[in-house]
Design a protein around this motif. Structure first.
Motif, PDB file in Angstrom:
ATOM      1  N   MET A  50       0.840  -1.200   0.000  1.00 20.79           N
ATOM      2  CA  MET A  50       0.000   0.000   0.000  1.00 20.79           C
ATOM      3  C   MET A  50       0.871   1.243   0.000  1.00 20.79           C
ATOM      4  O   MET A  50       1.915   1.281   0.644  1.00 20.79           O
ATOM      5  CB  MET A  50      -0.908   0.013   1.237  1.00 20.79           C
ATOM      6  N   PHE A  51       0.435   2.277  -0.734  1.00 17.34           N
ATOM      7  CA  PHE A  51       1.099   3.574  -0.694  1.00 17.34           C
ATOM      8  C   PHE A  51       0.150   4.630  -1.219  1.00 17.34           C
ATOM      9  O   PHE A  51      -0.861   4.329  -1.832  1.00 17.34           O
ATOM     10  CB  PHE A  51       2.423   3.576  -1.474  1.00 17.34           C
ATOM     11  N   VAL A  52       0.510   5.895  -0.970  1.00 20.32           N
ATOM     12  CA  VAL A  52      -0.297   7.047  -1.374  1.00 20.32           C
ATOM     13  C   VAL A  52       0.513   7.897  -2.350  1.00 20.32           C
ATOM     14  O   VAL A  52       1.725   8.034  -2.197  1.00 20.32           O
ATOM     15  CB  VAL A  52      -0.678   7.894  -0.139  1.00 20.32           C
ATOM     16  N   VAL A  53      -0.170   8.448  -3.342  1.00 22.32           N
ATOM     17  CA  VAL A  53       0.438   9.394  -4.277  1.00 22.32           C
ATOM     18  C   VAL A  53      -0.496  10.595  -4.426  1.00 22.32           C
ATOM     19  O   VAL A  53      -1.687  10.507  -4.142  1.00 22.32           O
ATOM     20  CB  VAL A  53       0.695   8.790  -5.681  1.00 22.32           C
ATOM     21  N   ARG A  54       0.061  11.701  -4.880  1.00 28.89           N
ATOM     22  CA  ARG A  54      -0.745  12.870  -5.239  1.00 28.89           C
ATOM     23  C   ARG A  54      -1.012  12.780  -6.731  1.00 28.89           C
ATOM     24  O   ARG A  54      -0.088  12.599  -7.530  1.00 28.89           O
ATOM     25  CB  ARG A  54       0.008  14.158  -4.940  1.00 28.89           C
ATOM     26  N   GLN A  55      -2.257  12.891  -7.101  1.00 28.95           N
ATOM     27  CA  GLN A  55      -2.630  12.946  -8.508  1.00 28.95           C
ATOM     28  C   GLN A  55      -2.854  14.404  -8.873  1.00 28.95           C
ATOM     29  O   GLN A  55      -3.461  15.151  -8.110  1.00 28.95           O
ATOM     30  CB  GLN A  55      -3.890  12.124  -8.785  1.00 28.95           C
ATOM     31  N   LYS A  56      -2.362  14.798 -10.026  1.00 27.85           N
ATOM     32  CA  LYS A  56      -2.427  16.205 -10.432  1.00 27.85           C
ATOM     33  C   LYS A  56      -3.841  16.670 -10.753  1.00 27.85           C
ATOM     34  O   LYS A  56      -4.109  17.857 -10.789  1.00 27.85           O
ATOM     35  CB  LYS A  56      -1.533  16.445 -11.641  1.00 27.85           C
ATOM     36  N   GLY A  57      -4.750  15.741 -10.993  1.00 25.78           N
ATOM     37  CA  GLY A  57      -6.102  16.114 -11.377  1.00 25.78           C
ATOM     38  C   GLY A  57      -6.124  16.633 -12.798  1.00 25.78           C
ATOM     39  O   GLY A  57      -5.169  16.457 -13.570  1.00 25.78           O
ATOM     40  N   TYR A  58      -7.200  17.283 -13.161  1.00 21.62           N
ATOM     41  CA  TYR A  58      -7.363  17.877 -14.491  1.00 21.62           C
ATOM     42  C   TYR A  58      -7.962  19.263 -14.324  1.00 21.62           C
ATOM     43  O   TYR A  58      -9.137  19.485 -14.607  1.00 21.62           O
ATOM     44  CB  TYR A  58      -8.267  16.996 -15.360  1.00 21.62           C
ATOM     45  N   PRO A  59      -7.166  20.231 -13.828  1.00 19.03           N
ATOM     46  CA  PRO A  59      -7.711  21.566 -13.553  1.00 19.03           C
ATOM     47  C   PRO A  59      -8.239  22.270 -14.791  1.00 19.03           C
ATOM     48  O   PRO A  59      -9.131  23.109 -14.691  1.00 19.03           O
ATOM     49  CB  PRO A  59      -6.540  22.320 -12.935  1.00 19.03           C
ATOM     50  N   GLU A  60      -7.721  21.928 -15.966  1.00 17.04           N
ATOM     51  CA  GLU A  60      -8.220  22.520 -17.212  1.00 17.04           C
ATOM     52  C   GLU A  60      -9.377  21.706 -17.790  1.00 17.04           C
ATOM     53  O   GLU A  60     -10.002  22.116 -18.762  1.00 17.04           O
ATOM     54  CB  GLU A  60      -7.088  22.621 -18.236  1.00 17.04           C
ATOM     55  N   GLY A  61      -9.587  20.547 -17.231  1.00 23.46           N
ATOM     56  CA  GLY A  61     -10.690  19.692 -17.656  1.00 23.46           C
ATOM     57  C   GLY A  61     -10.242  18.556 -18.556  1.00 23.46           C
ATOM     58  O   GLY A  61      -9.198  18.612 -19.186  1.00 23.46           O
ATOM     59  N   ILE A  62     -11.050  17.516 -18.568  1.00 22.51           N
ATOM     60  CA  ILE A  62     -10.855  16.352 -19.416  1.00 22.51           C
ATOM     61  C   ILE A  62     -12.245  15.926 -19.894  1.00 22.51           C
ATOM     62  O   ILE A  62     -13.241  16.115 -19.189  1.00 22.51           O
ATOM     63  CB  ILE A  62     -10.154  15.214 -18.636  1.00 22.51           C
ATOM     64  N   LYS A  63     -12.318  15.393 -21.087  1.00 22.84           N
ATOM     65  CA  LYS A  63     -13.617  14.937 -21.587  1.00 22.84           C
ATOM     66  C   LYS A  63     -14.066  13.736 -20.775  1.00 22.84           C
ATOM     67  O   LYS A  63     -13.312  12.784 -20.587  1.00 22.84           O
ATOM     68  CB  LYS A  63     -13.520  14.573 -23.068  1.00 22.84           C
ATOM     69  N   CYS A  64     -15.292  13.801 -20.264  1.00 22.68           N
ATOM     70  CA  CYS A  64     -15.734  12.701 -19.413  1.00 22.68           C
ATOM     71  C   CYS A  64     -16.177  11.502 -20.242  1.00 22.68           C
ATOM     72  O   CYS A  64     -16.747  11.634 -21.322  1.00 22.68           O
ATOM     73  CB  CYS A  64     -16.789  13.118 -18.409  1.00 22.68           C
ATOM     74  N   ASN A  65     -15.863  10.347 -19.684  1.00 25.25           N
ATOM     75  CA  ASN A  65     -16.264   9.094 -20.317  1.00 25.25           C
ATOM     76  C   ASN A  65     -17.714   8.781 -19.942  1.00 25.25           C
ATOM     77  O   ASN A  65     -18.350   9.522 -19.182  1.00 25.25           O
ATOM     78  CB  ASN A  65     -15.310   7.959 -19.920  1.00 25.25           C
ATOM     79  N   LYS A  66     -18.213   7.697 -20.449  1.00 24.48           N
ATOM     80  CA  LYS A  66     -19.618   7.332 -20.228  1.00 24.48           C
ATOM     81  C   LYS A  66     -19.933   7.164 -18.741  1.00 24.48           C
ATOM     82  O   LYS A  66     -20.951   7.653 -18.257  1.00 24.48           O
ATOM     83  CB  LYS A  66     -19.936   6.044 -20.990  1.00 24.48           C
ATOM     84  N   GLN A  67     -19.061   6.488 -18.008  1.00 23.80           N
ATOM     85  CA  GLN A  67     -19.297   6.230 -16.587  1.00 23.80           C
ATOM     86  C   GLN A  67     -19.376   7.534 -15.805  1.00 23.80           C
ATOM     87  O   GLN A  67     -20.270   7.720 -14.976  1.00 23.80           O
ATOM     88  CB  GLN A  67     -18.182   5.343 -16.038  1.00 23.80           C
ATOM     89  N   THR A  68     -18.451   8.457 -16.046  1.00 26.47           N
ATOM     90  CA  THR A  68     -18.459   9.745 -15.352  1.00 26.47           C
ATOM     91  C   THR A  68     -19.675  10.569 -15.748  1.00 26.47           C
ATOM     92  O   THR A  68     -20.327  11.182 -14.904  1.00 26.47           O
ATOM     93  CB  THR A  68     -17.166  10.520 -15.656  1.00 26.47           C
ATOM     94  N   ALA A  69     -19.997  10.568 -17.023  1.00 26.99           N
ATOM     95  CA  ALA A  69     -21.164  11.320 -17.496  1.00 26.99           C
ATOM     96  C   ALA A  69     -22.439  10.837 -16.819  1.00 26.99           C
ATOM     97  O   ALA A  69     -23.255  11.644 -16.359  1.00 26.99           O
ATOM     98  CB  ALA A  69     -21.278  11.185 -19.018  1.00 26.99           C
ATOM     99  N   GLU A  70     -22.600   9.519 -16.723  1.00 22.74           N
ATOM    100  CA  GLU A  70     -23.805   8.970 -16.079  1.00 22.74           C
ATOM    101  C   GLU A  70     -23.833   9.301 -14.592  1.00 22.74           C
ATOM    102  O   GLU A  70     -24.882   9.626 -14.049  1.00 22.74           O
ATOM    103  CB  GLU A  70     -23.860   7.457 -16.296  1.00 22.74           C
ATOM    104  N   ALA A  71     -22.676   9.244 -13.922  1.00 24.38           N
ATOM    105  CA  ALA A  71     -22.631   9.498 -12.481  1.00 24.38           C
ATOM    106  C   ALA A  71     -22.978  10.951 -12.142  1.00 24.38           C
ATOM    107  O   ALA A  71     -23.575  11.223 -11.108  1.00 24.38           O
ATOM    108  CB  ALA A  71     -21.248   9.156 -11.935  1.00 24.38           C
ATOM    109  N   TRP A  72     -22.608  11.882 -13.031  1.00 27.95           N
ATOM    110  CA  TRP A  72     -22.783  13.299 -12.753  1.00 27.95           C
ATOM    111  C   TRP A  72     -23.871  13.951 -13.602  1.00 27.95           C
ATOM    112  O   TRP A  72     -23.993  15.172 -13.627  1.00 27.95           O
ATOM    113  CB  TRP A  72     -21.460  14.045 -12.950  1.00 27.95           C
ATOM    114  N   ASN A  73     -24.641  13.125 -14.309  1.00 25.53           N
ATOM    115  CA  ASN A  73     -25.732  13.628 -15.141  1.00 25.53           C
ATOM    116  C   ASN A  73     -25.214  14.632 -16.183  1.00 25.53           C
ATOM    117  O   ASN A  73     -25.768  15.718 -16.346  1.00 25.53           O
ATOM    118  CB  ASN A  73     -26.840  14.237 -14.281  1.00 25.53           C
TER     119      ASN A  73
END
Length: 90
Positions: A26-49
């Motif tokens: 087990m370990f932890v990392v920092r993910q940079k995220g997508y502050p400028e945005g990324i195109k959402c996939n089907k799963q993300t689109a459905e989860a967030w309407n």
């Protein structure tokens, strides 16, 4: 190390773990995220309407690799924050 010491190292891209954690690997990392945005996939689109392909902005976050090999977003517990057994993974 304590969490105050390890957090800047996570921000630099290092991996960290606690020797007190029961799971191996087990370990932890920092993910940079997508502050400028990324195109959402089907799963993300459905989860967030949203529509598939809509821009989805994500702030930086911490991610953990669990003992079973899966990954998840992670928030430190009070015990993690005050622990003195943090180590950097080399």
């Amino acid at each position: 190390m304590n969490f105050e010491e390890v957090l800047p190292l996570l921000k630099q891209g290092k991996k960290a773990l606690r020797s007190g954690w029961n799971g191996k690997g087990m370990f932890v990392v920092r993910q940079k995220g997508y502050p400028e945005g990324i195109k959402c996939n089907k799963q993300t689109a459905e989860a967030w309407n949203l529509n598939e392909g809509d821009l989805f902005k994500v702030h930086p976050y911490l991610q953990i690799k669990n003992a079973d090999g899966t990954h998840a977003m992670w928030v430190p517990s009070i015990g993690d924050i005050f622990a003195e057994d943090w180590e950097i993974v080399e």
